[in-house]
Design a protein around this motif. Structure first.
Motif, PDB file in Angstrom:
ATOM      1  N   VAL A 295      -4.279   5.967  -2.013  1.00  0.00           N
ATOM      2  CA  VAL A 295      -3.306   6.114  -3.097  1.00  0.00           C
ATOM      3  C   VAL A 295      -1.973   6.618  -2.553  1.00  0.00           C
ATOM      4  O   VAL A 295      -0.908   6.147  -2.954  1.00  0.00           O
ATOM      5  CB  VAL A 295      -3.833   7.054  -4.197  1.00  0.00           C
ATOM      6  CG1 VAL A 295      -2.752   7.330  -5.219  1.00  0.00           C
ATOM      7  CG2 VAL A 295      -5.036   6.453  -4.877  1.00  0.00           C
ATOM      8  N   CYS A 298      -0.192   3.744  -1.165  1.00  0.00           N
ATOM      9  CA  CYS A 298       0.313   2.840  -2.195  1.00  0.00           C
ATOM     10  C   CYS A 298       1.604   3.387  -2.788  1.00  0.00           C
ATOM     11  O   CYS A 298       2.573   2.643  -2.969  1.00  0.00           O
ATOM     12  CB  CYS A 298      -0.787   2.641  -3.240  1.00  0.00           C
ATOM     13  SG  CYS A 298      -0.282   2.696  -4.940  1.00  0.00           S
ATOM     14  N   TYR A 410       7.918  -6.224  -6.548  1.00  0.00           N
ATOM     15  CA  TYR A 410       6.541  -6.155  -7.016  1.00  0.00           C
ATOM     16  C   TYR A 410       5.577  -6.793  -6.030  1.00  0.00           C
ATOM     17  O   TYR A 410       4.453  -6.311  -5.842  1.00  0.00           O
ATOM     18  CB  TYR A 410       6.410  -6.815  -8.393  1.00  0.00           C
ATOM     19  CG  TYR A 410       6.879  -5.929  -9.513  1.00  0.00           C
ATOM     20  CD1 TYR A 410       7.981  -6.280 -10.289  1.00  0.00           C
ATOM     21  CD2 TYR A 410       6.235  -4.743  -9.810  1.00  0.00           C
ATOM     22  CE1 TYR A 410       8.422  -5.471 -11.318  1.00  0.00           C
ATOM     23  CE2 TYR A 410       6.665  -3.925 -10.836  1.00  0.00           C
ATOM     24  CZ  TYR A 410       7.752  -4.291 -11.587  1.00  0.00           C
ATOM     25  OH  TYR A 410       8.181  -3.472 -12.598  1.00  0.00           O
ATOM     26  N   LYS A 414       2.567  -4.780  -4.381  1.00  0.00           N
ATOM     27  CA  LYS A 414       1.212  -5.255  -4.651  1.00  0.00           C
ATOM     28  C   LYS A 414       0.434  -5.430  -3.353  1.00  0.00           C
ATOM     29  O   LYS A 414      -0.684  -4.950  -3.207  1.00  0.00           O
ATOM     30  CB  LYS A 414       1.292  -6.584  -5.399  1.00  0.00           C
ATOM     31  CG  LYS A 414      -0.059  -7.206  -5.699  1.00  0.00           C
ATOM     32  CD  LYS A 414       0.100  -8.570  -6.358  1.00  0.00           C
ATOM     33  CE  LYS A 414       0.282  -9.648  -5.314  1.00  0.00           C
ATOM     34  NZ  LYS A 414       0.196 -11.006  -5.880  1.00  0.00           N
ATOM     35  N   THR A 417      -0.256  -2.095  -1.512  1.00  0.00           N
ATOM     36  CA  THR A 417      -1.259  -1.303  -2.221  1.00  0.00           C
ATOM     37  C   THR A 417      -2.647  -1.837  -1.937  1.00  0.00           C
ATOM     38  O   THR A 417      -3.568  -1.083  -1.649  1.00  0.00           O
ATOM     39  CB  THR A 417      -1.001  -1.337  -3.733  1.00  0.00           C
ATOM     40  OG1 THR A 417       0.270  -0.790  -3.996  1.00  0.00           O
ATOM     41  CG2 THR A 417      -2.056  -0.540  -4.476  1.00  0.00           C
ATOM     42  N   ASN A 421      -5.653   0.202   0.081  1.00  0.00           N
ATOM     43  CA  ASN A 421      -6.845   0.608  -0.642  1.00  0.00           C
ATOM     44  C   ASN A 421      -8.019  -0.331  -0.448  1.00  0.00           C
ATOM     45  O   ASN A 421      -9.064  -0.152  -1.049  1.00  0.00           O
ATOM     46  CB  ASN A 421      -6.524   0.733  -2.128  1.00  0.00           C
ATOM     47  CG  ASN A 421      -5.599   1.907  -2.377  1.00  0.00           C
ATOM     48  OD1 ASN A 421      -6.044   3.038  -2.462  1.00  0.00           O
ATOM     49  ND2 ASN A 421      -4.321   1.635  -2.458  1.00  0.00           N
ATOM     50  N   THR A 423      -8.560  -3.109  -1.598  1.00  0.00           N
ATOM     51  CA  THR A 423      -9.039  -3.669  -2.861  1.00  0.00           C
ATOM     52  C   THR A 423      -8.658  -5.136  -2.899  1.00  0.00           C
ATOM     53  O   THR A 423      -7.632  -5.519  -2.391  1.00  0.00           O
ATOM     54  CB  THR A 423      -8.367  -2.978  -4.066  1.00  0.00           C
ATOM     55  OG1 THR A 423      -7.145  -2.410  -3.647  1.00  0.00           O
ATOM     56  CG2 THR A 423      -9.255  -1.917  -4.641  1.00  0.00           C
TER      57      THR A 423
ATOM     58  N   ALA B 430      -5.591   2.599  -8.099  1.00  0.00           N
ATOM     59  CA  ALA B 430      -4.955   1.617  -7.232  1.00  0.00           C
ATOM     60  C   ALA B 430      -4.988   0.238  -7.887  1.00  0.00           C
ATOM     61  O   ALA B 430      -4.009  -0.512  -7.853  1.00  0.00           O
ATOM     62  CB  ALA B 430      -5.640   1.582  -5.871  1.00  0.00           C
ATOM     63  N   VAL B 431      -6.109  -0.073  -8.500  1.00  0.00           N
ATOM     64  CA  VAL B 431      -6.221  -1.365  -9.184  1.00  0.00           C
ATOM     65  C   VAL B 431      -5.203  -1.450 -10.316  1.00  0.00           C
ATOM     66  O   VAL B 431      -4.571  -2.493 -10.530  1.00  0.00           O
ATOM     67  CB  VAL B 431      -7.654  -1.565  -9.729  1.00  0.00           C
ATOM     68  CG1 VAL B 431      -7.718  -2.770 -10.638  1.00  0.00           C
ATOM     69  CG2 VAL B 431      -8.642  -1.730  -8.592  1.00  0.00           C
ATOM     70  N   GLN B 433      -2.315  -0.013 -10.400  1.00  0.00           N
ATOM     71  CA  GLN B 433      -0.990  -0.232  -9.822  1.00  0.00           C
ATOM     72  C   GLN B 433      -0.807  -1.699  -9.479  1.00  0.00           C
ATOM     73  O   GLN B 433       0.254  -2.280  -9.686  1.00  0.00           O
ATOM     74  CB  GLN B 433      -0.806   0.626  -8.556  1.00  0.00           C
ATOM     75  CG  GLN B 433      -0.949   2.116  -8.768  1.00  0.00           C
ATOM     76  CD  GLN B 433      -0.037   2.616  -9.855  1.00  0.00           C
ATOM     77  OE1 GLN B 433       1.172   2.471  -9.803  1.00  0.00           O
ATOM     78  NE2 GLN B 433      -0.624   3.197 -10.884  1.00  0.00           N
ATOM     79  N   ILE B 434      -1.865  -2.297  -8.931  1.00  0.00           N
ATOM     80  CA  ILE B 434      -1.776  -3.710  -8.565  1.00  0.00           C
ATOM     81  C   ILE B 434      -1.572  -4.552  -9.814  1.00  0.00           C
ATOM     82  O   ILE B 434      -0.766  -5.488  -9.834  1.00  0.00           O
ATOM     83  CB  ILE B 434      -3.040  -4.154  -7.809  1.00  0.00           C
ATOM     84  CG1 ILE B 434      -3.068  -3.499  -6.433  1.00  0.00           C
ATOM     85  CG2 ILE B 434      -3.105  -5.666  -7.680  1.00  0.00           C
ATOM     86  CD1 ILE B 434      -4.292  -3.804  -5.627  1.00  0.00           C
ATOM     87  N   MET B 436      -0.182  -3.628 -12.539  1.00  0.00           N
ATOM     88  CA  MET B 436       1.195  -3.424 -12.984  1.00  0.00           C
ATOM     89  C   MET B 436       2.148  -4.319 -12.198  1.00  0.00           C
ATOM     90  O   MET B 436       3.066  -4.926 -12.760  1.00  0.00           O
ATOM     91  CB  MET B 436       1.570  -1.955 -12.790  1.00  0.00           C
ATOM     92  CG  MET B 436       2.962  -1.615 -13.226  1.00  0.00           C
ATOM     93  SD  MET B 436       3.275   0.162 -13.157  1.00  0.00           S
ATOM     94  CE  MET B 436       3.953   0.337 -11.539  1.00  0.00           C
TER      95      MET B 436
END
Lengths: 425, 454
Positions: A295, A298, A410, A414, A417, A421, A423, B430-431, B433-434, B436
């Motif tokens: 975090v 990010c 953005y 994106k 981040t 993470n 993800t 975190a998800v 934020q992504i 967004m």
């Protein structure tokens, strides 16, 4: 500089005021040349001197065939047959005992006969651009002269030698010269030619002054305070449009500044926010450390991307808005001048009508006034169409640019981040 | 939309089945629900500690806090007050599993009753890290959030927090078996009297006593010292985080909302344009949409903030367990010291030597020695006291050891729960934020399309 050679009007020709179409109904893209080309013979009879007797600068040779060529060349806006290319680059700082200033390199490539060489590369400073603009306003009062970036730096905070400031200015100066180079009339102006080609501009300036005093050209275009009876619809519409448009631009400028301010404050908070996760990670064991660091990462990448966005908007977006505001100010002055010319004509016409005892030819100076009005209107109309078109392109580009910058912001956030993470996107 | 604060799970021996969302109400999330023997309320007069099947109440009962309502009434000082009550619904799991949908048993509770329950649990199970309540007053508020306790958004978030509190307790292998807790869920009237009748308030350690112990304890267990430092750090870092997050939310709100102004000015501008008009107008709509999107974004973030807040308050519960240990340890130390001093006195009396400066030594100098009879009597008393003292030290030591043992089991359980919950929360943040970013890309791409049609 050839004085006294009348220059023909490239577009609207001899349409009367009432025949000129509404300023807001310009055609897309290319300016279509007037179907009625001026009669070669009648060109010579037009005296396009200013009301106070000083001749208008008419430096371009006017044989009808070359005129026709030039018409078609100049109206081709996608540049395939353009014959004059100008760029501004390579800013350099000059330090002398008296002062420190920046010069820019002005590069020209051309096939025009008016230039001795096909290529030029000269150094100019802001003062020189300012001089050029003043000269153009003096000698081409019926045309819309593009604006220069602001002369003085109002906010004491801005460093006029900083990279960002110099770059912003360079872009604006480049735009300025390009707009002139693309203009079918202004680009043939002698002062412009000298600006692009002369090695030593300062001596020309001094020489020009001497010439001016001889010619009386330094006398500013001033007319007596005549009252205008009836402003033609399309020019009234132009004025109204400009009034509204400049207000909207002002609003957009304020909104953009506000957004930049809010983003800057958001950035300050983010800069404090991210590291807290890191200090938390220090207190935790492995299992939580990774997501906490994720975090923090990010937030930090968001911050960097945001900083870039804010800088870009400051450097690229706001200056263009301000340029247009200046443009509009000078355009409104031209509209006022036009009104004055028309008012003078109307006054003289009325005076002549009163004096007339028998039917005789309309006195020449009234005729001169009428010509002046018609030429002014025609020039203005043509420039207005051109301006509307350029404005549309400029703003389309500007706003697309704004959207792009935000998209990039953005996108960067994106991707970083997700990376930090681990993800899936 | 109703949501649970976290997937409340048991980390011990029992497993959890998650039922289908309830048909009866709209959009209720899954309840954690398990198998059951029926537990008739009349049977349960004392602690249900002896069910012996190691399962928690959560396995038998579906619990939810489903609604909130405003009430007015007279308080203890006979003044009118307005307060909120929350509806607690419970249902037997077995019945649900058998395909029946019986109507839930319901009762209303207000926040102060939840507080009473928690205080009772804190005193009665001092070795357990007792789940915290949602905040009493809205803190870490950013400008758009209301700090008013009556604000519907606050009430809603509190409802979720209270439900989470109940679920945490009912998932706990020890706490869920408590009778007072069971009655809280099932007996609306007179519950308060039952709680007071337990006399738990008398058992509570005074704050002063605890503070005193904290400063004077000499040898607390190392693990507890570390835990104390950790809980202090956790509290400090989460508070800081929540404070700054609130400011971040404020700023983000500002950035998005100002873009709404573009919508209006583009619309006005399009009115004076011919060809540019349509593109400008539709781009303006997208700017409006962009400005509006921040409301949902921040609502989701508030949910994340609530998850962090729970652990902020949990750190206080951790601290309480450490304090109790310090207190017990201190009492042990005091008792032991007292025993040592008594033994010393005995020695002095027995040998007649006065080794250390004492009142005895002084008085014997001033008033002369005691008689052997006096000495005998004193020795006897001392011997009794010493025997008593030794018993006391033994039992205190045992109490301490048991406390350390039992509390550490729960602390380990808590650590696992914390790591899992916070990990999930951070990942989902975190998800968020992504998501967004994706929304932002979408809106600006749409706007760009409109601009290119200008």
């Amino acid at each position: 500089m050839s004085v006294g050679t009348p220059k023909s009007l490239p577009t609207s020709g001899q349409k009367s005021i009432n025949d000129i179409s509404h300023p807001l109904s310009y055609e897309e893209g290319v300016l279509t040349p007037s179907p009625e080309l001026p009669n070669t013979s009648s060109i010579g009879e037009k005296d396009l001197s200013l009301p106070n007797g000083t001749p208008v600068d008419t430096s371009s040779p006017a044989s009808s065939s070359s005129l026709l060529n030039r018409l078609q060349l100049d109206d081709d806006l996608d540049g395939e047959t353009r014959d004059l290319f100008v760029t501004v680059d390579d800013p350099k700082k000059h330090v002398s005992t008296m002062e420190t200033y920046i010069t820019y390199r002005v590069n020209t490539k051309t096939t025009r006969a008016e230039f001795d060489l096909p290529e030029y590369s000269v150094r100019r400073r802001y003062q020189d651009f300012d001089w050029l603009r003043n000269k153009l306003e003096e000698t081409q009062p019926t045309h819309l002269i593009p604006p220069l970036p602001e002369k003085f730096v109002v906010k004491g905070v801005v460093d006029r030698f900083s990279e960002e400031f110099v770059e912003t200015r360079r872009k604006a100066l480049d735009k300025f010269l390009k707009r002139i180079a693309d203009h079918p009339v202004l680009s043939f102006n002698d002062h412009f030619n000298v600006f692009l080609s002369a090695k030593d501009l300062s001596s020309y300036k001094k020489q020009g002054l001497a010439l001016l005093s001889k010619m009386g050209e330094s006398v500013k275009y001033v007319t007596g305070g005549y009252k205008l009876r009836c402003r033609p619809v399309e020019f009234a519409a132009m004025g109204e449009y400009l009034d509204t448009f400049v207000l909207k631009l002002g609003t957009i400028d304020r909104i953009a500044q506000r957004i930049i301010k809010e983003q800057a404050e958001y950035l300050v908070e983010l800069r404090e926010y991210g590291p807290i996760y890191l200090s938390w990670a220090n207190a935790e064991d492995d299992e939580l450390q990774k997501p906490l660091e994720g975090v923090a990462g990010c937030v930090s990448s968001c911050s960097t991307a945001l900083e870039e966005l804010t800088e870009d908007m400051s450097e690229d977006f706001l200056p263009v808005l301000r340029e247009y505001v200046l443009y509009i100010e000078s355009m409104k002055n031209v509209l006022k001048k036009r009104d004055q010319v028309q008012a003078e004509y109307e006054a003289k016409l009325e005076a002549a009508a009163l004096k007339r005892e028998e039917r005789q030819a309309v006195p020449t100076d009234v005729e001169k006034c009428q010509d002046r009005v018609e030429c002014f209107n025609a020039d203005l109309k043509a420039d207005w169409d051109r301006w509307q078109n350029n404005k549309r392109q400029d703003f389309r580009q500007l706003l697309i640019g704004m959207a792009d910058k935000n998209i990039q912001y953005y996108e960067k956030s994106k991707i970083l981040t997700a990376k930090e993470n681990v993800t899936p996107l | 939309m109703r949501r649970r604060l976290s997937q409340v799970q048991q980390t011990h021996d029992t497993t959890i089945y998650v039922s289908e969302p309830r048909m009866a109400d709209s959009g209720s999330e899954e309840a954690a629900v398990i198998e059951n023997p029926e537990v008739a309320p009349e049977e349960v007069q004392q602690d249900i500690g002896g069910t012996g099947d190691g399962s928690s109440l959560l396995k038998k009962m579906e619990i939810s806090v489903s609604e909130a309502e405003k009430r007015t009434g007279k308080n203890t000082m006979n003044m009118q007050e307005t307060y909120t009550v929350y509806l607690i619904e419970t249902r037997s799991v077995e019945a649900l599993n058998e395909g029946q949908s019986p109507a839930p048993d319901t009762l209303w509770r207000r926040y102060s009753e939840f507080e009473l329950l928690r205080n009772y649990l804190l005193v009665t199970y001092s070795y357990i890290v007792v789940p915290p309540l949602p905040e009493k007053r809205a803190e870490f508020v950013w400008h758009k959030l209301s700090a008013d306790n009556m604000d519907p958004d606050f009430v809603e978030r509190r409802r979720i927090g209270l439900e989470n509190f109940l679920l945490r307790i009912s998932a706990h292998s020890v706490l869920s078996k408590d009778n007072i807790f069971y009655l809280f869920l099932t007996q609306e009237n007179g519950w308060k009297d039952v709680v007071y009748d337990t006399g738990f308030q008398a058992k509570a350690d005074s704050r002063l006593k605890a503070l005193n112990a904290t400063f004077r304890v000499k040898n607390p267990e190392k693990r507890f010292t570390e835990l104390k430092h950790y809980s202090d750090e956790l509290q400090s870092v989460i508070s800081h985080l929540l404070r700054v997050r609130a400011r971040v939310a404020d700023r983000l709100y500002g950035v998005y909302k100002v873009h709404g102004n573009y919508g209006r000015v583009f619309s006005e501008w399009s009115a004076i344009e011919k060809e540019m008009g349509d593109g400008l107008q539709s781009a303006g709509h997208h700017m409006d949409a962009y400005a509006a999107s921040v409301d949902d974004i921040l609502e989701e973030e508030e949910h994340y903030a609530d998850q962090l807040k729970e652990y902020l308050f949990y750190s206080e519960a951790l601290r309480a367990v450490c304090r109790k240990h310090e207190l017990l340890q201190y009492e042990l130390e005091v008792t032991a010291l007292d025993l040592v001093s008594k033994k010393q006195q005995r020695e002095e009396l027995a040998t007649g030597t006065v080794r250390t400066f004492s009142l005895k030594g002084m008085t014997s100098k001033l008033f002369g020695q005691e008689t052997p009879e006096q000495r005998e009597a004193k020795l006897k008393v001392l011997e009794e006291q010493i025997t008593e003292g030794e018993e006391f030290v033994k039992s205190k030591t045992l109490e301490c050891e048991e406390y350390v043992q039992n509390s550490w089991i729960d602390i380990e359980r808590f650590k696992e729960q914390k790591n899992q919950d916070l990990k999930e929360a951070l990942i989902s943040y975190a998800v968020m934020q992504i998501s967004m970013c994706k929304k932002g890309i979408q809106v600006w791409t749409n706007a760009k399309e409109c601009f290119s049609k200008m």
